[in-house]
Write a protein that holds these residues in place. Structure first.
Motif, PDB file in Angstrom:
ATOM      1  N   UNK A  35       0.848  -1.187   0.000  1.00 42.06           N
ATOM      2  CA  UNK A  35       0.000   0.000   0.000  1.00 42.06           C
ATOM      3  C   UNK A  35       0.886   1.240   0.000  1.00 42.06           C
ATOM      4  N   UNK A  45      -4.185   0.797  -2.245  1.00 41.69           N
ATOM      5  CA  UNK A  45      -3.711  -0.549  -2.538  1.00 41.69           C
ATOM      6  C   UNK A  45      -2.901  -0.546  -3.834  1.00 41.69           C
ATOM      7  N   UNK A  90       3.581   0.813   2.823  1.00 42.58           N
ATOM      8  CA  UNK A  90       3.311  -0.220   3.813  1.00 42.58           C
ATOM      9  C   UNK A  90       3.179  -1.571   3.134  1.00 42.58           C
ATOM     10  N   UNK A 104       3.069  -3.864   8.407  1.00 43.08           N
ATOM     11  CA  UNK A 104       4.396  -3.547   8.887  1.00 43.08           C
ATOM     12  C   UNK A 104       4.499  -2.081   9.260  1.00 43.08           C
ATOM     13  N   UNK A 105       5.664  -1.653   9.747  1.00 44.02           N
ATOM     14  CA  UNK A 105       5.840  -0.273  10.211  1.00 44.02           C
ATOM     15  C   UNK A 105       5.983   0.746   9.084  1.00 44.02           C
TER      16      UNK A 105
ATOM     17  N   UNK B  34     -13.451  -3.552   8.178  1.00 42.85           N
ATOM     18  CA  UNK B  34     -12.450  -3.618   9.230  1.00 42.85           C
ATOM     19  C   UNK B  34     -12.181  -2.206   9.763  1.00 42.85           C
ATOM     20  N   UNK B  36      -8.968  -0.122  11.648  1.00 45.30           N
ATOM     21  CA  UNK B  36      -7.569  -0.120  12.012  1.00 45.30           C
ATOM     22  C   UNK B  36      -7.280   1.143  12.804  1.00 45.30           C
ATOM     23  N   UNK B  38      -4.041   3.711  13.962  1.00 44.37           N
ATOM     24  CA  UNK B  38      -2.661   4.010  13.540  1.00 44.37           C
ATOM     25  C   UNK B  38      -2.079   5.111  14.416  1.00 44.37           C
ATOM     26  N   UNK B  41       4.211   7.210  12.941  1.00 42.36           N
ATOM     27  CA  UNK B  41       5.442   6.452  12.692  1.00 42.36           C
ATOM     28  C   UNK B  41       5.271   4.938  12.887  1.00 42.36           C
ATOM     29  N   UNK B  42       4.036   4.474  12.871  1.00 42.65           N
ATOM     30  CA  UNK B  42       3.787   3.025  12.941  1.00 42.65           C
ATOM     31  C   UNK B  42       2.819   2.638  11.836  1.00 42.65           C
ATOM     32  N   UNK B  43       2.763   1.329  11.543  1.00 42.46           N
ATOM     33  CA  UNK B  43       1.780   0.856  10.583  1.00 42.46           C
ATOM     34  C   UNK B  43       0.415   0.729  11.228  1.00 42.46           C
ATOM     35  N   UNK B  44      -0.645   0.637  10.415  1.00 42.70           N
ATOM     36  CA  UNK B  44      -1.992   0.434  10.965  1.00 42.70           C
ATOM     37  C   UNK B  44      -2.070  -0.877  11.739  1.00 42.70           C
ATOM     38  N   UNK B  46      -4.665  -3.731  13.258  1.00 48.06           N
ATOM     39  CA  UNK B  46      -6.024  -4.262  13.133  1.00 48.06           C
ATOM     40  C   UNK B  46      -6.732  -4.226  14.489  1.00 48.06           C
ATOM     41  N   UNK B  89      -8.853   4.174  10.904  1.00 47.79           N
ATOM     42  CA  UNK B  89      -9.213   3.978   9.508  1.00 47.79           C
ATOM     43  C   UNK B  89     -10.281   2.895   9.410  1.00 47.79           C
ATOM     44  N   UNK B  99      -8.120  -6.929  -1.805  1.00 44.52           N
ATOM     45  CA  UNK B  99      -7.649  -5.575  -1.592  1.00 44.52           C
ATOM     46  C   UNK B  99      -8.566  -4.875  -0.597  1.00 44.52           C
ATOM     47  N   UNK B 100      -7.971  -4.066   0.256  1.00 45.79           N
ATOM     48  CA  UNK B 100      -8.740  -3.243   1.174  1.00 45.79           C
ATOM     49  C   UNK B 100      -8.836  -1.832   0.608  1.00 45.79           C
ATOM     50  N   UNK B 102      -9.586   1.866   1.813  1.00 48.44           N
ATOM     51  CA  UNK B 102      -9.553   2.582   3.075  1.00 48.44           C
ATOM     52  C   UNK B 102     -10.267   3.922   2.982  1.00 48.44           C
ATOM     53  N   UNK B 103     -10.831   4.351   4.121  1.00 51.87           N
ATOM     54  CA  UNK B 103     -11.291   5.725   4.261  1.00 51.87           C
ATOM     55  C   UNK B 103     -10.097   6.627   4.562  1.00 51.87           C
ATOM     56  N   UNK B 104     -10.384   7.915   4.699  1.00 54.13           N
ATOM     57  CA  UNK B 104      -9.307   8.893   4.877  1.00 54.13           C
ATOM     58  C   UNK B 104      -8.790   8.948   6.304  1.00 54.13           C
TER      59      UNK B 104
END
Lengths: 112, 112
Positions: A35, A45, A90, A104-105, B34, B36, B38, B41-44, B46, B89, B99-100, B102-104
């Motif tokens: 992503x 995506x 990501x 992942x981060x 789903x 998520x 966030x 500085x990290x990934x989303x 779940x 998110x 594929x996901x 995502x919203x904003x």
């Protein structure tokens, strides 16, 4: 810690260059997703691989390519880089072709 | 074409109160949703998911509600804690898809 690792964490490069981002999925996960998160857009995506095969493709530019290796790690190759490619990239993984994805981060790419 | 929309960029609540984050979708093919969380500085990460065959799913302090006729889902966090402060998110996938979309995102701030 999701168990998904990405390297490098940060990458600074110049326009026109080529870079490779690497992702190792969680142990046992066969699916890998990529992503892109730009400043002005949400998570977009790019592409999915499942057990080494390309499974789904999103809005991935022709200058970008990816692959998944036999050990299930994946690489995203970005070439002829432009300023607009600066973003967070990501990687996510899941055990099955669909369902919850674990992220992942990220790799922060800056193109100067 | 924004198929998943989170119309509130930010939400501020007091510690101990309920946080309600909303999400609307337009694609009637979406059947799996789903949430998520966030941190910078990290990934989303779940949080919780719901299939279109259900209208509610609960996991501890988090509950997701799905209204298929309105193409609307919401995430309730009760009670809210300062550590819940993050960007949330909403994401969706279509039948058999991977594929996901995502919203904003919505920035939640929980004030002590």
């Amino acid at each position: 810690d999701s168990g998904v690792t990405q390297t490098p964490k940060h990458l600074i490069t110049a326009t026109g260059q080529r870079v490779t981002l690497r992702c190792s999925p969680r142990s046992g996960d066969l699916s890998v997703y990529w992503y892109q998160q730009s400043l002005d857009q949400g998570l977009q995506f790019l592409i999915q691989y499942y057990n080494g095969e390309e499974r789904a493709k999103g809005n991935i530019l022709e200058r970008f390519s990816a692959q998944q290796f036999p050990d299930l790690h994946s690489e995203l190759n970005l070439s002829s880089l432009e300023l607009g490619d600066s973003a967070l990239y990501f990687c996510a993984s899941s055990p099955a072709p669909s369902g919850e994805q674990f992220f992942g981060p990220g790799t922060r790419l800056t193109v100067l | 074409d924004q198929q998943v929309k989170q119309n509130s960029p930010s939400l501020s609540v007091q510690e101990g109160r309920i946080s309600i984050l909303n999400c609307d979708y337009t694609n009637s093919m979406f059947d799996y949703f789903l949430w998520y969380k966030k941190y910078p500085a990290e990934g989303p990460t779940f949080l919780i998911s719901i299939s279109s065959i259900k209208d509610k799913n609960e996991d501890g302090r988090f509950t997701v509600f799905l209204n298929k006729s309105a193409k609307h889902l919401s995430l309730h966090i009760v009670p809210s804690q300062p550590g819940d402060s993050a960007v949330y998110f909403c994401a969706a996938s279509a039948r058999g898809g991977s594929r996901l979309t995502f919203g904003e995102g919505t920035q939640l701030t929980v004030n002590p």
